[in-house]
Design a protein around this motif. Sequence first.
Motif, PDB file in Angstrom:
ATOM      1  N   ILE A 270       3.075   7.184   4.284  1.00  0.00           N
ATOM      2  CA  ILE A 270       4.022   8.112   3.704  1.00  0.00           C
ATOM      3  C   ILE A 270       4.628   9.092   4.820  1.00  0.00           C
ATOM      4  CG2 ILE A 270       4.503   9.913   1.949  1.00  0.00           C
ATOM      5  CD1 ILE A 270       2.637   8.456  -0.031  1.00  0.00           C
ATOM      6  N   PRO A 271       3.975   9.984   5.484  1.00  0.00           N
ATOM      7  CA  PRO A 271       4.706  10.806   6.299  1.00  0.00           C
ATOM      8  C   PRO A 271       5.434   9.820   7.674  1.00  0.00           C
ATOM      9  CG  PRO A 271       2.430  10.963   6.664  1.00  0.00           C
ATOM     10  CD  PRO A 271       2.582  10.132   5.449  1.00  0.00           C
ATOM     11  N   ILE A 272       4.592   8.650   7.928  1.00  0.00           N
ATOM     12  CA  ILE A 272       5.275   7.972   8.964  1.00  0.00           C
ATOM     13  C   ILE A 272       6.651   7.490   8.582  1.00  0.00           C
ATOM     14  CG2 ILE A 272       5.098   5.954  10.378  1.00  0.00           C
ATOM     15  CD1 ILE A 272       1.689   6.303  10.317  1.00  0.00           C
ATOM     16  N   VAL A 273       6.535   6.805   7.434  1.00  0.00           N
ATOM     17  CA  VAL A 273       8.047   6.416   6.895  1.00  0.00           C
ATOM     18  C   VAL A 273       8.927   7.400   6.676  1.00  0.00           C
ATOM     19  CG1 VAL A 273       8.992   5.241   4.691  1.00  0.00           C
ATOM     20  CG2 VAL A 273       6.894   4.471   5.627  1.00  0.00           C
TER      21      VAL A 273
ATOM     22  N   VAL B  39      15.179   6.640  11.715  1.00  0.00           N
ATOM     23  CA  VAL B  39      15.683   5.456  12.436  1.00  0.00           C
ATOM     24  C   VAL B  39      16.514   4.610  11.650  1.00  0.00           C
ATOM     25  CG1 VAL B  39      15.176   3.707  13.865  1.00  0.00           C
ATOM     26  CG2 VAL B  39      13.938   5.883  14.209  1.00  0.00           C
ATOM     27  N   TRP B  40      16.119   4.284  10.422  1.00  0.00           N
ATOM     28  CA  TRP B  40      16.836   3.161   9.685  1.00  0.00           C
ATOM     29  C   TRP B  40      18.399   3.864   9.342  1.00  0.00           C
ATOM     30  CZ3 TRP B  40      17.333  -1.625   8.026  1.00  0.00           C
ATOM     31  CH2 TRP B  40      18.282  -1.659   7.055  1.00  0.00           C
TER      32      TRP B  40
ATOM     33  N   CYS C 216       0.825  -1.218  -0.011  1.00  0.00           N
ATOM     34  CA  CYS C 216      -0.164  -0.093  -0.045  1.00  0.00           C
ATOM     35  C   CYS C 216       1.045   1.216  -0.061  1.00  0.00           C
ATOM     36  CB  CYS C 216      -0.887   0.036   1.137  1.00  0.00           C
ATOM     37  SG  CYS C 216      -2.133  -1.168   1.379  1.00  0.00           S
ATOM     38  N   PHE C 217       1.860   1.007   0.690  1.00  0.00           N
ATOM     39  CA  PHE C 217       2.637   2.384   0.913  1.00  0.00           C
ATOM     40  C   PHE C 217       3.485   2.517  -0.538  1.00  0.00           C
ATOM     41  CE2 PHE C 217       7.271   3.442   1.193  1.00  0.00           C
ATOM     42  CZ  PHE C 217       7.354   4.814   1.644  1.00  0.00           C
TER      43      PHE C 217
END
Length: 325
Positions: A301-304, A311-312, A105-106
């Motif tokens: 989208i904004p969360i990623v 963080v990654w 979905c992302f």
Amino acid sequence: MSGLLALLDDVAAIAKVAAASLDDVIGQAAKAGSKAAGAVIDDAAVTPKYVTGFKPARELPIVWRIAKGSLKNKLLFLLPVGLALNEFAPWTITPLLMLGGAYLCFEGAEKIHHLFAHKESPADLPLEEAVDAVHLEEQKVSGAIKTDFILSAEIMTIALSEIPESNIWMEAATLAVVAIGITVMVYGSVALIVKADDVGLMMSNKGRLSVIRAMGRGIVKAMPGFLKVLMVVGTAAMLWVGGSIVIHGLKELGVKGIYNTIHDIAHSVAHSVGQFEGFVAWAMTASLDGVLGLILGLILIPIVAKIILPVWNMFRKKPEEAGEH
């Protein structure tokens, strides 16, 4: 002589059992693979975009590299992990499927967002604009194999869920047949798609009959539009498959409201139409799954961008910095 005949009887009996087992494996693989048709279509529709923009001589080698990566994903990682989870921790399969569905979905929502935001990433630039063609190829192959991993995980998990309960060796053999068959089908189709314009050009230049030359010119003219349509279909399939997986996962976990609402709407619309009720119900369900998949993707989208990627990158930079020192 009697001993030899007895031995031959035993060999024949073993051969019959082996043939029956092979028939069972192939039959189960065909049935299980058909249940994963949505993810297979998605895989075939998404992959050609990773090959566009390269010189014709590099197209088939790139497809071959992605196909090898796909087989590695399925046979070396997903098959043993899937069997182990199914045997020892079956409760983890649904959440993992949902995680993969959310990623689809992302991916689909991000493509639509970039389209309307008019943003163009370096990977989307034509090859002539790329500073390093080798780096661009590595980037696209790596991206294709990562996306394939998610789609392959969906395919293998769906296939595993459709295999009747049997011993682990029968399940492994069936999954291996599914993995190899689907990979050949998907990347064989991709190879035909990306080389169709070259075949059309050869037909238009070297065809002996005017009909053949006209067909070649038609293929060359049609392929750019066909590839655009295929990209749209691939994006829609990402949202449809991803949304469907998340919604079915919620149902399996006891949250049945969304699934039941979509089911009721789809069947009400199909009943009101009165014709082709099965197809209308399926189309309505897929459309609603896709809409909810798009909404979920836009939320992600904004969360990623603001949480997961920083963080990654923070954890990824630490080993690099340690290596520099």
